[in-house]
Design a protein around this motif. Structure first.
Motif, PDB file in Angstrom:
ATOM      1  N   LYS A 181       1.028  -1.230   0.131  1.00 47.97           N
ATOM      2  CA  LYS A 181       0.117  -0.026   0.018  1.00 47.97           C
ATOM      3  C   LYS A 181       0.853   1.161  -0.206  1.00 47.97           C
ATOM      4  O   LYS A 181       1.936   1.261   0.398  1.00 47.97           O
ATOM      5  N   PRO A 182       0.271   2.434  -0.562  1.00 45.48           N
ATOM      6  CA  PRO A 182       1.301   3.640  -0.570  1.00 45.48           C
ATOM      7  C   PRO A 182       1.646   3.942   0.980  1.00 45.48           C
ATOM      8  O   PRO A 182       0.921   4.043   1.764  1.00 45.48           O
ATOM      9  N   VAL A 183       3.002   4.435   1.095  1.00 43.48           N
ATOM     10  CA  VAL A 183       3.429   5.075   2.099  1.00 43.48           C
ATOM     11  C   VAL A 183       3.946   6.457   2.030  1.00 43.48           C
ATOM     12  O   VAL A 183       4.751   6.603   1.205  1.00 43.48           O
ATOM     13  N   ILE A 184       3.376   7.376   2.824  1.00 44.70           N
ATOM     14  CA  ILE A 184       4.149   8.536   2.701  1.00 44.70           C
ATOM     15  C   ILE A 184       4.984   8.704   3.774  1.00 44.70           C
ATOM     16  O   ILE A 184       4.528   8.584   4.995  1.00 44.70           O
ATOM     17  N   ALA A 185       6.208   9.481   3.504  1.00 46.30           N
ATOM     18  CA  ALA A 185       7.110   9.879   4.644  1.00 46.30           C
ATOM     19  C   ALA A 185       6.831  11.259   5.192  1.00 46.30           C
ATOM     20  O   ALA A 185       6.838  12.083   3.978  1.00 46.30           O
ATOM     21  N   ALA A 186       6.385  11.640   6.294  1.00 46.95           N
ATOM     22  CA  ALA A 186       6.111  13.049   6.600  1.00 46.95           C
ATOM     23  C   ALA A 186       7.361  13.223   7.606  1.00 46.95           C
ATOM     24  O   ALA A 186       7.485  12.999   8.556  1.00 46.95           O
ATOM     25  N   VAL A 187       8.291  14.224   6.834  1.00 48.58           N
ATOM     26  CA  VAL A 187       9.607  14.529   7.379  1.00 48.58           C
ATOM     27  C   VAL A 187       9.748  15.792   8.186  1.00 48.58           C
ATOM     28  O   VAL A 187       9.676  16.797   7.540  1.00 48.58           O
ATOM     29  N   ALA A 188      10.064  15.945   9.647  1.00 49.69           N
ATOM     30  CA  ALA A 188      10.279  17.181  10.156  1.00 49.69           C
ATOM     31  C   ALA A 188      11.727  17.055  10.911  1.00 49.69           C
ATOM     32  O   ALA A 188      12.025  15.728  10.989  1.00 49.69           O
ATOM     33  N   GLU A 214      17.767   7.425   4.472  1.00 48.92           N
ATOM     34  CA  GLU A 214      17.491   6.256   3.897  1.00 48.92           C
ATOM     35  C   GLU A 214      15.849   5.675   3.806  1.00 48.92           C
ATOM     36  O   GLU A 214      15.328   5.240   2.945  1.00 48.92           O
ATOM     37  N   LEU A 215      15.382   5.703   5.196  1.00 48.52           N
ATOM     38  CA  LEU A 215      14.093   5.202   5.510  1.00 48.52           C
ATOM     39  C   LEU A 215      13.198   6.015   4.778  1.00 48.52           C
ATOM     40  O   LEU A 215      12.145   5.586   4.046  1.00 48.52           O
ATOM     41  N   ALA A 216      13.345   7.303   4.789  1.00 45.32           N
ATOM     42  CA  ALA A 216      12.505   8.410   3.922  1.00 45.32           C
ATOM     43  C   ALA A 216      12.166   7.902   2.614  1.00 45.32           C
ATOM     44  O   ALA A 216      11.227   7.989   1.625  1.00 45.32           O
ATOM     45  N   MET A 217      13.562   7.742   2.025  1.00 45.13           N
ATOM     46  CA  MET A 217      13.462   7.244   0.344  1.00 45.13           C
ATOM     47  C   MET A 217      12.874   5.990   0.053  1.00 45.13           C
ATOM     48  O   MET A 217      12.555   5.617  -0.768  1.00 45.13           O
ATOM     49  N   MET A 218      12.760   5.103   1.253  1.00 45.30           N
ATOM     50  CA  MET A 218      12.085   3.837   1.162  1.00 45.30           C
ATOM     51  C   MET A 218      10.499   4.159   0.813  1.00 45.30           C
ATOM     52  O   MET A 218       9.803   3.053   0.731  1.00 45.30           O
ATOM     53  N   CYS A 219      10.141   5.046   1.400  1.00 43.33           N
ATOM     54  CA  CYS A 219       8.768   5.485   1.216  1.00 43.33           C
ATOM     55  C   CYS A 219       8.344   5.956  -0.027  1.00 43.33           C
ATOM     56  O   CYS A 219       9.339   6.009  -0.731  1.00 43.33           O
TER      57      CYS A 219
END
Ligand code: CAA
Length: 258
Positions: free
Chosen positions: A96-103, A112-117
């Motif tokens: 399913k789609p995964v959005i990384a919300a990064v602050a 790297e984890l954000a880029m896996m989203c």
């Protein structure tokens, strides 16, 4: 399921997973990554969930792999456990789609984890970096590979060789993040994007995700064929009939994921 290093909330059709090791700026240890893999698999299996948001705190999405956990390990320890190989595959196998919300900080394994989203929405406070070079190692979860595909060789080399941080504005300009929003509005914007995705037919959001990801794994002609076959296959769904009928009847489609 109860977790120790993450907080999972499912509200309406969106699962929000919050990394929760505040004392370590959400540093990624094996326990956290395993819990994250389990939570993502659970969200994938949960019919109520149509989109997933992965986030951290205001100060840090994640400040990297846990240096304290890694510092005493030998080559053989790292090799035999295939350190973070299995955990990384578990995260990227989410359908399913995964959005990384990064602050805040998204450094090393955090970047790297954000880029896996599937895509990254950044707060204007976000800082991305691959500072592993300062520790006498290099990135180990995609920082030389995914980052290069996202922002190109020159910037990826700069980030990996100097260890400098990139702010949200540069990250957007470079194609690392899809949008930058004021920090206070990060979760609201991520939630609005997730709600938009959740309105669609799940077979088509999952197919779109597979098709875009294929672009990183294959040639253009094979990728185009893969895309076309998925496009054709979606004509076997009731939702394709409903979506197109709704357009012609000037009404909102009522998708049933069938
Ligand atoms: N691992 C373990 N603990 C970490 C951590 C990490 N990656 N990052 C921060 N912490 C801990 C700190 O040790 C500190 O804990 P203590 O209070 O117990 O000492 C706490 O989090 C708060 O951190 P700071 O006091 O350092 O906070 P700061 O605001 O002064 O600095 C920072 C913030 C610039 C992010 C700094 O913490 C930092 O440089 N962190 C390390 C970043 C890094 O090198 N990441 C790459 C890790 S290696 C990797 O990720 C490999 C891979 O590709 C798989």
């Amino acid at each position: 399921m109860a977790y120790e290093t993450i907080i999972v909330e499912v509200e309406d059709h969106v699962a929000t997973i919050k990394l929760n090791r505040p004392d370590a700026l959400n540093a990624l240890n094996s326990h956290l990554l395993r819990e994250l893999g389990t939570a993502l698999a659970e969200a994938d299996r949960n019919d109520k969930v149509r989109c997933i948001i992965l986030t951290g705190s205001a100060k840090a999405f994640a400040a990297g792999a846990d240096i304290k956990e890694m510092s005493e390990k030998s080559y053989v320890d790292m090799f035999l456990s295939d350190f973070f190989g299995g955990e990384g595959r578990a995260i990227t196998s989410t359908r399913k789609p995964v959005i990384a919300a990064v602050a805040g900080y998204a450094l090393g394994g955090g970047c790297e984890l954000a880029m896996m989203c599937d895509f990254i929405i950044a707060a204007d406070t976000a800082k991305f970096g691959q500072p592993e070079i300062n520790l006498g190692v290099i990135a180990g979860l995609g920082g030389t590979q995914r980052l290069t595909r996202f922002i190109g060789k020159s910037k990826a080399m700069d980030m990996n060789l100097t260890g400098r941080f990139m702010d949200a504005e540069e990250a957007e300009r470079s194609g690392l993040v899809s949008r930058v929003v004021p920090a206070k509005k990060l979760m609201e914007e991520a939630r609005a994007a997730a709600d938009k995705i959740a309105e669609k037919s799940i077979p088509s959001t999952m197919a779109a995700k597979e098709a875009v990801n294929r672009a990183y794994e294959t040639t253009l002609s094979e990728g185009l064929l893969f895309e076309r076959r998925l496009f054709h296959a979606l004509f076997a769904t009731e939702d394709q009939k409903e979506g197109m009928a709704a357009f012609m009847e000037k009404r909102t489609a009522q998708f049933r994921d069938r």
